[in-house]
Design a protein around this motif. Structure first.
Motif, mmCIF file in Angstrom:
data_model
loop_
_atom_site.group_PDB
_atom_site.id
_atom_site.type_symbol
_atom_site.label_atom_id
_atom_site.label_comp_id
_atom_site.label_asym_id
_atom_site.label_seq_id
_atom_site.Cartn_x
_atom_site.Cartn_y
_atom_site.Cartn_z
ATOM 1 N N UNK A 6 0.852 -1.194 0.000
ATOM 2 C CA UNK A 6 0.000 0.000 0.000
ATOM 3 C C UNK A 6 0.889 1.245 0.000
ATOM 4 N N UNK A 7 0.757 2.046 -1.047
ATOM 5 C CA UNK A 7 1.636 3.197 -1.256
ATOM 6 C C UNK A 7 0.869 4.507 -1.191
ATOM 7 N N UNK A 8 1.404 5.465 -0.444
ATOM 8 C CA UNK A 8 0.925 6.838 -0.474
ATOM 9 C C UNK A 8 1.979 7.725 -1.103
ATOM 10 N N UNK A 9 1.573 8.745 -1.825
ATOM 11 C CA UNK A 9 2.508 9.656 -2.486
ATOM 12 C C UNK A 9 2.223 11.086 -2.046
ATOM 13 N N UNK A 10 3.272 11.786 -1.610
ATOM 14 C CA UNK A 10 3.174 13.208 -1.302
ATOM 15 C C UNK A 10 4.056 13.937 -2.315
ATOM 16 N N UNK A 11 3.423 14.611 -3.256
ATOM 17 C CA UNK A 11 4.137 15.217 -4.388
ATOM 18 C C UNK A 11 3.271 16.343 -4.950
ATOM 19 N N UNK A 12 3.895 17.497 -5.216
ATOM 20 C CA UNK A 12 3.107 18.645 -5.698
ATOM 21 C C UNK A 12 3.248 18.911 -7.190
ATOM 22 N N UNK A 13 3.951 18.081 -7.920
ATOM 23 C CA UNK A 13 4.060 18.248 -9.365
ATOM 24 C C UNK A 13 3.006 17.379 -10.037
ATOM 25 N N UNK A 14 1.970 17.999 -10.554
ATOM 26 C CA UNK A 14 0.800 17.277 -11.051
ATOM 27 C C UNK A 14 1.139 16.305 -12.168
ATOM 28 N N UNK A 15 1.976 16.710 -13.120
ATOM 29 C CA UNK A 15 2.302 15.827 -14.245
ATOM 30 C C UNK A 15 2.995 14.561 -13.774
ATOM 31 N N UNK A 16 3.867 14.695 -12.781
ATOM 32 C CA UNK A 16 4.554 13.525 -12.233
ATOM 33 C C UNK A 16 3.566 12.623 -11.499
ATOM 34 N N UNK A 17 2.657 13.233 -10.742
ATOM 35 C CA UNK A 17 1.644 12.451 -10.020
ATOM 36 C C UNK A 17 0.805 11.637 -11.007
ATOM 37 N N UNK A 18 0.405 12.254 -12.111
ATOM 38 C CA UNK A 18 -0.404 11.553 -13.112
ATOM 39 C C UNK A 18 0.347 10.353 -13.684
ATOM 40 N N UNK A 19 1.632 10.530 -13.982
ATOM 41 C CA UNK A 19 2.440 9.428 -14.498
ATOM 42 C C UNK A 19 2.526 8.288 -13.490
ATOM 43 N N UNK A 20 2.705 8.646 -12.221
ATOM 44 C CA UNK A 20 2.793 7.628 -11.168
ATOM 45 C C UNK A 20 1.458 6.907 -11.000
ATOM 46 N N UNK A 21 0.363 7.659 -11.067
ATOM 47 C CA UNK A 21 -0.961 7.043 -10.950
ATOM 48 C C UNK A 21 -1.207 6.042 -12.076
ATOM 49 N N UNK A 22 -0.848 6.417 -13.291
ATOM 50 C CA UNK A 22 -1.041 5.525 -14.434
ATOM 51 C C UNK A 22 -0.182 4.271 -14.303
ATOM 52 N N UNK A 23 1.053 4.464 -13.868
ATOM 53 C CA UNK A 23 1.958 3.316 -13.764
ATOM 54 C C UNK A 23 1.482 2.336 -12.696
#
Length: 212
Positions: A6-23
């Motif tokens: 179970x992974x949580x991500x704290x990141x404020x760069x939206x484009x990077x977050x989207x890439x991580x979500x897709x992956x």
């Protein structure tokens, strides 16, 4: 079937977050349970969504990932924290380790390698990007406390300590040195006793604080 990490991500760069979500949506090993760009909801998210690991951006504008790391260590000490950053200087790395980070990964790490790092961290490893590992080892070799440790510890204990600094898990140390997991744990207990610490994080932090 083995439960996903179970992974949580704290990141404020939206484009990077989207890439991580897709992956991670397609990952067989990791389940993304939340993404957040602020520190304020972090304690609540850790309580309600129970992540195993939080991938923590170091630079969050008004706050820093170090604040988030310290918050998790105080409120949810069982949650592992993997720092995630473009900052590749030794000082930030050392501060993160001294404050209890379980690993330190640069943002240009390929996503497959990032997933592998998350898995290794979950298993008990302390993953650090190779570029920074080499710097950490260089400072360790130069540090007087490290030199004293070489004298205090037996050759086998030194071998194990060097593998731990590289980020090996106990199981990986056992495999690398051709010894049992129980033997590794016994040696590690001796190492901690001789260095006057209770964990790998404390051992690294003690040496890092002595190098400043």
């Amino acid at each position: 079937m083995t439960p996903k990490i179970r992974l949580g991500i704290v990141e404020d760069k939206l484009s990077l977050v989207k890439n991580l979500e897709l992956y991670f949506a397609a990952s067989e090993h990791v389940q993304l349970v939340f993404t957040e760009d602020r520190l304020e909801p972090l304690a609540h998210l850790c309580t309600t969504l129970t992540p195993d690991i939080v991938l923590m951006d170091v630079d969050l504008g008004a706050f820093t990932g170090m604040d988030g790391l310290l918050s998790i260590r105080q409120t949810h000490p069982s949650v592992k924290v993997l720092m995630f950053t473009v900052i590749d200087d030794e000082a930030t790395l050392f501060e993160a380790i001294a404050n209890g980070a379980d690993g330190y990964i640069l943002k240009d790490t390929p996503l497959e390698q990032l997933e592998h790092s998350i898995i290794e961290t979950y298993k008990g490893g302390s993953v650090i990007s190779p570029l920074l590992t080499s710097r950490l080892l260089h400072v360790f070799r130069q540090n007087s406390m490290a030199q004293n440790a070489l004298t205090i510890l037996t050759p086998r204990e030194n071998d194990i300590l060097k593998h731990l600094v590289k980020g090996y898990s106990y199981k990986q140390v056992a495999t690398a040195l051709g010894i049992s997991l129980g033997t590794v744990r016994s040696h590690i207990e001796n190492i901690y006793s001789k260095l006057g610490v209770n964990s790998k994080a404390e051992a690294v932090a003690k040496f890092l604080n002595g190098s400043r």
